[in-house]
Enzyme design. Sequence first.
Site, PDB file in Angstrom:
ATOM      1  N   GLY A 251       0.805  -1.214   0.000  1.00 10.53           N
ATOM      2  CA  GLY A 251       0.000   0.000   0.000  1.00 10.53           C
ATOM      3  C   GLY A 251       0.835   1.259   0.000  1.00 10.53           C
TER       4      GLY A 251
ATOM      5  N   TYR B 221      -7.902   3.257  -8.562  1.00 16.71           N
ATOM      6  CA  TYR B 221      -9.131   3.491  -7.797  1.00 16.71           C
ATOM      7  C   TYR B 221     -10.022   4.588  -8.388  1.00 16.71           C
ATOM      8  CZ  TYR B 221      -6.512   0.649  -4.580  1.00 16.71           C
ATOM      9  OH  TYR B 221      -5.784  -0.370  -4.021  1.00 16.71           O
TER      10      TYR B 221
ATOM     11  N   CYS C 184     -25.403  15.794  -9.107  1.00 17.01           N
ATOM     12  CA  CYS C 184     -26.298  16.558  -8.251  1.00 17.01           C
ATOM     13  C   CYS C 184     -25.939  16.351  -6.775  1.00 17.01           C
ATOM     14  CB  CYS C 184     -27.744  16.140  -8.524  1.00 17.01           C
ATOM     15  SG  CYS C 184     -28.953  17.268  -7.820  1.00 17.01           S
TER      16      CYS C 184
ATOM     17  N   GLU D   1       3.116  -6.024  -1.729  1.00 19.13           N
ATOM     18  CA  GLU D   1       2.012  -5.595  -2.588  1.00 19.13           C
ATOM     19  C   GLU D   1       2.068  -4.069  -2.715  1.00 19.13           C
ATOM     20  OE1 GLU D   1      -1.437  -7.133  -0.602  1.00 19.13           O
ATOM     21  OE2 GLU D   1      -0.650  -9.179  -0.582  1.00 19.13           O
TER      22      GLU D   1
ATOM     23  N   ARG E 130     -12.996   9.206  -4.960  1.00 23.60           N
ATOM     24  CA  ARG E 130     -12.086   9.326  -3.817  1.00 23.60           C
ATOM     25  C   ARG E 130     -12.173  10.688  -3.136  1.00 23.60           C
ATOM     26  NH1 ARG E 130      -7.090   9.397  -4.344  1.00 23.60           N
ATOM     27  NH2 ARG E 130      -6.564   8.371  -2.383  1.00 23.60           N
TER      28      ARG E 130
END
Length: 467
Positions: free
Chosen positions: A277, A424, A394, A319, A363
């Site tokens: 991450g 993402y 909206c 990862e 995000r």
Amino acid sequence: MTHMHVAGVTHADVWGAGPQWLERPTDPNALDTQLWSSTTRREPSGEVTIGGIGVTGIVEQTQTPVYVMDEVDFRARAAAFRQAFADWDVYYAGKALLTRSVARWAMEEGLRLDVCSLGELVTALRAGVPAADIGLHGNNKSVEELRLAIEQGVGRIVVDSLDEVARIERLTEELDLTAHVLVRVTVGVEAHTHEYIATAHEDQKFGFSIANGAAMVAMVRCHYNPRIDLRGIHSHIGSQIFATQGFEVAARRTMKLLGQFVSATGSQLPELDLGGGFGIRYTSQDSPATPDQLASDLREIVEHESRAFGLTAPRMSIEPGRAIVGPAGTALYTVGTVKTVELDGGQSRVYVSVDGGMSDNIRTALYAAEYSAALVNRASTAQPVLCRVVGKHCEAGDIVVRDVFLPGDITPGDLIGVPANGAYSRSMASNYNHATKPPVVAVRDGHLVTMLRRETLDDLLGLDVGA
């Protein structure tokens, strides 16, 4: 360089020069090369090119919004992690962005692939990724997902609950096959990231707690089942992480757990995955570490903890997450309206509305993530003004880029580029307000290839089977 928290207030006060970390550019046409993919250039004409293609040419072929993936950049980042972690297994995070093309790029650069749903698993298999190089994550894997993973011989299933262990026990007995698993543990580390993407503290849905003994219970149960091949343990402390201190604590606690497992069973498990991450540069406030720096720090941590607990260093996995695909992607939008809003205290804010928004990048609305942006179809001699780039949905919280300096002559029809959009964005896209999802295209050496076509209204309405 300090790191601001990725979360913030939706409706912040307006400062004359924006937030403290945002500097007024001396040249409004300059591109910060650390924010944009490696082949992105502003040409003498003023137009920005990606992969050797001008953004206006890209938009003529694709319309906007569109996600543009720089294949050269993606492959270079994948190769950098593979080389830096040469004796480790490096898993590409399918959840960040997964298409068959992306899966093949990762595979061709020597990476393995991490998936967390049936759709991602099938995509990886259809892309030709060997099942042995795939890891399956998820806190609530269905019987269908587990069955396919076991039948195909997925290299590792990262188990997350005793219910899941029971499902695997039943399926391996039924299929007369072996499941290769890691046990996901929570190590009680507070990662310095947003609460929604921190995954190693105790009060959250992932993993077995080391502190209360649940992790050891799961490990022993898997170890003594003849149809389960327990390979090791998995830890993940969060996403968009810049420092390695949290990994030091995670390594110490997971190594201690491995030592306790040896004492309990007489067996040492051969693998340990420390997650990853790793953070990327979304704005000038961010200063991510290089793969070489990360590899050096993590190797030192693992070697030290192995010696401390008298263990043979396990086979390690990492990862990198968004660190490979995030910087490789740029989102392109067309400006629809420009509005100056007068505020209290003599301040004002320029709202630049584009033809996308929270349906193609949630995000910012979800946890106030920060982004950068630039005018990309032309150069400008106008003075920069503080702007907020917003979407067309909206919702008052439909913000694409909260604070950015753009040329004061920005006008409808201009093209806005938002870098670091590879991770993402498309993978979390929605059909809110019946928006159709943008395409993903790959650019390289002057050529453009469609990876995911634009969703159409016929696609969307085809799901509506009501009278």
